[in-house]
Every structure is written in C-alpha cells, then in structure tokens.
Scaffold this active site. Sequence first.
Site, PDB file in Angstrom:
ATOM      1  N   HIS A 270     -22.748 -32.127  -6.095  1.00 28.06           N
ATOM      2  CA  HIS A 270     -22.170 -32.222  -7.444  1.00 28.06           C
ATOM      3  C   HIS A 270     -23.233 -31.839  -8.462  1.00 28.06           C
ATOM      4  CE1 HIS A 270     -20.084 -33.895 -10.940  1.00 28.06           C
ATOM      5  NE2 HIS A 270     -19.002 -33.799 -10.190  1.00 28.06           N
ATOM      6  N   ASP A 327     -13.431 -34.416  -4.232  1.00 25.87           N
ATOM      7  CA  ASP A 327     -12.538 -33.506  -3.497  1.00 25.87           C
ATOM      8  C   ASP A 327     -12.563 -33.708  -1.990  1.00 25.87           C
ATOM      9  OD1 ASP A 327     -13.645 -31.435  -5.989  1.00 25.87           O
ATOM     10  OD2 ASP A 327     -11.511 -31.825  -5.689  1.00 25.87           O
TER      11      ASP A 327
END
Length: 393
Positions: A270, A327
Amino acid sequence: ETGMFTYDPGFTSTGSCDSEITYIDGDEGILLHRGYAIDELAEKSNFLEVCYLLLHGELPNAAQEAEFEHTITRHTMVHEQIHHFYRGFRRDAHPMAVLCGVTGALSAFYHDSTDVHDPRQREVASHRLIAKLPTLAAMAYKYSIGQPFIYPRNDLSFAENFLHMTFAVPAEEYKINPVMARAMDRILILHADHEQNASTSTVRLAGSSGANPFACIAAGIASLWGPAHGGANEAVLKMLGEIGSKDRVGEFVKKAKDKDDPFRLMGFGHRVYKNYDPRAKVMRATCYEVLEELGVKDPLLDLAMALEKIALEDEYFVERKLYPNVDFYSGIILKAMGFPTSMFTVLFAVARTVGWIAQWTEMIGDPHQKIGRPRQLFTGHTSREFVPLNERG
Ligand code: SDX
C-alpha cells in the site's frame, strides 16, 4: 539523479489538500472517518449513516438519519432514457466501461444540479450520485447477462436494494439473505473513503476546474479501475486462480520478489499502510461469516490464507512492510455472494462515490479553492534551433 519527477497526488496545489474527513496512520494501521475508527463503524454503524458522517462531519440523530435515508431512497431511480444508453454497449463490455460512460453522461439528464457554486445544487447532485450509482451498477450487470433491469424499491435498505436490483428476476420473488445484506453493507462501509488516494485526488483535481460533479465522479471511476488501485480486487481473484494450489504459492511469492518480473502480489502492499490495512482485518472476518452462512467451503480462502502466511514470514515482504490490503479478501466474499469478478471494482466505485463526493464538497466549498496545477521538474532539451528536413540525419 534520474531527474524523474514522481508526481505526488497530494501535491496538486488545489490550495486545500488539508482535509477533515479521513485520517490514516499508515505505520500504526489506523483509519478514522471524522474521528471514528473504521472497525467500530463497520461493526456498529450502517452504510447510509457513514455516508451522513462523511458528508456532514457528525453521526446523524434519529430524525436526521430518517430524513437522509428518505432522501437517498427517493433518488435511486434513474431517468428512463438512460435505459436506452445501455443498449449502445456490447453485452460483453466491461461493467466498469459502462459505469464510467453512463456516470459521465448523467449531467445531460440532471443539468439542474450541475452548478457547483450553488450549495443546494451541490447537495442534490451528491444525493443523486450516492443514490443512483448502485442502480447504474446493477443495470450494468443485468445488461451484461442479458437479463431485464430491476427497478429500485423504497421498502429496502441501501444494501438490500442493491442486492435485489442485481440478483432479482421478474419470474420469482428474490429473498434477501440478511447475512448477505449485512456483509454487503459492511463492504460498502469499508470502501467508503480513504483520504487522498489516486481516484480521490483525480476527483479533486477534476473538480478544481469547476467541472460538474457527475463528470468528476466519472473521472474517479476511470482512475479507480486501474489494477494498482481499485482494480486490485479483480486482479487478486485472477492471481489466486493462476496460483491454483497451496504448493505453488512459493513459486508466485518468488516471482513477486523478482525485480525483472513485473508480477506483484495483488492485494498486498500500500502507498500509505506499512502495517496491516485495518479494513483487511474486518474483510477477512466478514469472509468467514459469509462463507459459513452460505455453507461454502471456498478453496480460494484457504489459498489466500496460505499466501498471506508465507508472505508475512518472508524477509522481502517484512523488510518492505508489505501487508494484505483491503482488496486481498474482498473478492473472495463477493465471489461467494454471486458477483462475477468483472463487478468487483464496480462495487468499490459504488461505495467510494460517497468518499469522492465528500472530498469534492470539501474542496469546492473552500472559498480559497484554486484550480489544481501540479508542477514538474523539467528534464527535457534546453532551447535549440529548428533543423530543416534535408539537414536531418
Ligand atoms: C488500493 O491509496 C489508497 O488509499 C488506495 C486504496 C483506497 O482505499 O483507495 O487503499 C485502495 O488501491 C489498495 C492497493 C491495491 N493494489 C494492489 O493490491 C496492487 C498490488 N500492490 C502494489 O501494486 C503496490 O503495493 C501499490 C501500488 C499498492 C503500492 O506500490 P508502491 O508505492 O510501489 O509500494 P511501495 O513504495 O511500498 O513499494 C516498496 C517496495 C518496492 O520494491 P523496492 O523498489 O523497494 O525493491 O515493495 C515492492 C515495490 O516494488 N512492492 C511489492 C508489492 N507492493 C510493493 N512487491 C511485490 N508485491 C507487491 N504487492
């Protein structure tokens, strides 16, 4: 020095990327919406209440919640002419292509809420977008499978309505599974906003020129579609399918570490979190709940758990603080609920619309707001004379 300038979306010089809406501490894995922790909102609140919180800065009281729910519910239908718009697409068009196109066209149907300098028109456009995105998303799915569009109903909650429009057929009554509806609502909460991510920065930059809110949200949908961003949930399922079995996990983890191989572990890493994404923890728990309720033993979940375990113990991932993100698990739940992978990012867009709108409203409502104008570090040729064609090499 390569001289390459890394464009930082936070540096859009729109004059106000400071924001009061969402706070992330990437090192500690903390996500707060107007001061409330995401795991508490996911457990105790509901999506429309979180929408109100993001838009207005406070949790609604009973009267405010009832009025907001009544308003959103009565904006869920779309202009009947939009049904014809869908017929222009091939049936196999990706639902994100359809959603991007139709959302961008909304200003042609709702031009009475496009004046960004009129607070009332801004509010109506916000309600229309939050309410109509689920309808447009469900229509994109129905169109792709050749089934008739299902109209929204005013007696259902936001999540129930979306499930009904997606999975109901005229031939029989569709029974809402309360566990699925709760899971849907929680997934929407987890995706609602995430400060200045790529798609939100796109919406802010597009909005800083005074473009109408429908066009700005279409720009956000386009940016979200990328596999490095909202398209990752679809890419995770594709990756798990390619890995196929636990004994091949090591091979793919090795590939992900190979600098010469563009492959990355989808659902991992991320830009901001250098700790476990707090949304991923709630998503994983929801995964178990949904699979248990549906009585589904999905080998993909076991595979995802095996992949997560190996990656979290691997020096490459530990050194780089690469953890599962929102996700990584969402696709497994959505697949178990009956959504095709092509609809995963569409769902992300349905949820993120409220975040985009809240951030756009904050930006456009700032009296000192200026048009965004990102700067660059020029690395090209300095001034030089023109060379006629017959003198070129
Ligand atoms: C979302 O911004 C947001 O808030 C986004 C989002 C939201 O709610 O809006 O949270 C939603 O987009 C989540 C991210 C979904 N994307 C994916 O899961 C795709 C896979 N992840 C990667 O593509 C990647 O992690 C990014 C794009 C998310 C971040 O990429 P960065 O900025 O390059 O990550 P980094 O700077 O932390 O990378 C550090 C190192 C690099 O290697 P070195 O140059 O140091 O040798 O880690 C490597 C990267 O190559 N790396 C990975 C990796 N992610 C980063 N290596 C293998 N697999 C990965 N997934």
